[in-house]
Design an enzyme around this catalytic site. Structure first.
Site, mmCIF file in Angstrom:
data_model
loop_
_atom_site.group_PDB
_atom_site.id
_atom_site.type_symbol
_atom_site.label_atom_id
_atom_site.label_comp_id
_atom_site.label_asym_id
_atom_site.label_seq_id
_atom_site.Cartn_x
_atom_site.Cartn_y
_atom_site.Cartn_z
ATOM 1 N N LYS A 190 0.856 -1.199 0.000
ATOM 2 C CA LYS A 190 0.000 0.000 0.000
ATOM 3 C C LYS A 190 0.885 1.240 0.000
ATOM 4 O O LYS A 190 1.806 1.342 0.805
ATOM 5 C CB LYS A 190 -0.898 -0.013 1.242
ATOM 6 C CG LYS A 190 -1.862 1.164 1.327
ATOM 7 C CD LYS A 190 -2.857 0.987 2.462
ATOM 8 C CE LYS A 190 -2.354 1.526 3.777
ATOM 9 N NZ LYS A 190 -3.365 1.534 4.845
ATOM 10 N N ASP A 217 -6.059 -6.215 10.448
ATOM 11 C CA ASP A 217 -5.413 -4.901 10.546
ATOM 12 C C ASP A 217 -5.559 -4.396 11.981
ATOM 13 O O ASP A 217 -6.373 -4.920 12.753
ATOM 14 C CB ASP A 217 -6.058 -3.917 9.550
ATOM 15 C CG ASP A 217 -5.072 -2.838 9.096
ATOM 16 O OD1 ASP A 217 -3.975 -2.737 9.672
ATOM 17 O OD2 ASP A 217 -5.418 -2.077 8.159
HETATM 18 C C1 R5P Z 1 -2.638 2.207 8.541
HETATM 19 O O1 R5P Z 1 -1.459 1.959 8.301
HETATM 20 C C2 R5P Z 1 -3.474 1.410 9.480
HETATM 21 O O2 R5P Z 1 -2.840 0.231 9.854
HETATM 22 C C3 R5P Z 1 -4.813 1.087 8.866
HETATM 23 O O3 R5P Z 1 -4.629 0.259 7.738
HETATM 24 C C4 R5P Z 1 -5.509 2.348 8.461
HETATM 25 O O4 R5P Z 1 -5.476 3.262 9.502
HETATM 26 C C5 R5P Z 1 -6.941 2.049 8.074
HETATM 27 O O5 R5P Z 1 -7.545 3.230 7.668
HETATM 28 P P1 R5P Z 1 -8.747 3.220 6.653
HETATM 29 O O6 R5P Z 1 -9.780 2.284 7.181
HETATM 30 O O7 R5P Z 1 -9.218 4.656 6.643
HETATM 31 O O8 R5P Z 1 -8.213 2.797 5.332
#
Ligand code: R5P
Length: 292
Positions: A190, A217
């Site tokens: 990402k 996550d």
């Molecule tokens: C970012 O590195 C975090 O680990 C999450 O992947 C991120 O904060 C998720 O945010 P969202 O749901 O807005 O994509």
């Protein structure tokens, strides 16, 4: 030890008290007509070590942080010996460095504020960056709820699922899940534009056709990361896609968009109380408190 129930985490605090077999002290709270917060610890904490349980998730994370600071101050004024904050979701944890010139470091500012209020140490869960804790002005520890989430899926009959991290930084999370699930682990890539916040996700060297995949996550905020990952998995022909996170913020229509992207179920913890928060942190947090 006594457990103080912060207004944002009353149910979790009660569960922790039961697990520890120690008294639970309620907190009276209100918001004044002008929007200011008020808290009052409704019990005797003189001479006690106290665990102040208060998550600081949205909505109103700023108010919840202030409640935490006010409770720490109140506990110390009431004669508490040691004040440990148990903060499952620590707001501002993603503001852990200066990304662009002119910024501050939000999470360090929060920690200094809490220290000034009377906090002696902190226990949190899957903080976004563990390195941030080293800069806190008191001992602070983060523990991982990923094994608990993975155990939930084993109990649901998905013990052979592949654990997928939506980016390389979350690979340690997928590895913790894989240690419970045993069905393999990997990550997507990402990239985020620091000005627009837009992200682009890609899969290299992963073929998950026909597999059951659980995306793990730390946080789901807008859901964009999970939606992007789910789309890739669906394009690859994954048979079943689930997602799990420690902190299900699920801002706006995140839940709807994730389900529309083909995710069958979202599972989170009571770090952020809500509909998907089916896994309680109480056993994990009470175990840590007991160990210390
Ligand atoms: C970012 O590195 C975090 O680990 C999450 O992947 C991120 O904060 C998720 O945010 P969202 O749901 O807005 O994509």
């Amino acid at each position: 030890m006594k457990v103080i129930s912060g207004p944002a985490s009353t149910e979790l605090a009660e569960k922790i008290s039961i697990e520890l077999g120690c008294p639970n002290v309620p907190v009276a709270s209100k918001i004044f007509p002008d929007g200011e917060s008020y808290v009052r610890i409704d019990g005797d904490v003189s001479g006690e070590d106290v665990a102040l349980v208060q998550t600081t998730c949205p909505p109103a994370q700023d108010g919840r942080l202030l409640q935490l600071a006010f409770m720490a101050d109140a506990a110390k004024r009431a004669g508490a010996r040691k004040v440990t904050a148990v903060v499952p979701y620590l707001a501002y944890a993603r503001q852990d460095k200066v990304f662009l010139a002119g910024e501050g470091v939000g999470v360090e500012t929060i920690a200094r504020m809490l220290k000034a209020a009377g906090l002696d140490n902190m226990l949190t869960v899957n903080i976004h960056s563990e390195a941030a804790l080293a800069q806190f002005p008191f001992p602070a520890e983060t523990v991982s709820a990923i094994p608990l989430l993975a155990e939930h899926f084993v109990a649901e009959g998905h013990g052979d699922a592949f654990a997928l991290a939506p980016d390389k930084g979350a690979m340690y999370i997928a590895e913790q899940a894989q240690a419970v699930l045993g069905g393999g682990a990997g990550h997507l890539d990402k990239k985020r534009d620091r000005y627009t916040g837009q992200t682009v996700q890609t899969a290299s060297g992963l073929d998950l056709k026909g597999q059951t995949v659980i995306i793990f996550d730390d946080i789901i905020s807008t859901g964009g990361t999970i939606v992007g990952a789910a789309k890739i998995l669906k394009e690859q022909g994954a048979k079943h896609v689930f997602c799990a996170c420690v902190h299900p913020l699920l801002i706006g229509d995140a839940e709807k968009r994730i389900l529309e992207a083909g995710v069958e179920e979202i599972i989170g913890t009571d770090s952020v109380p809500g509909k998907v928060s089916k896994v309680s942190l109480a056993p994990l947090l009470s175990g840590e408190l007991r160990a210390h």
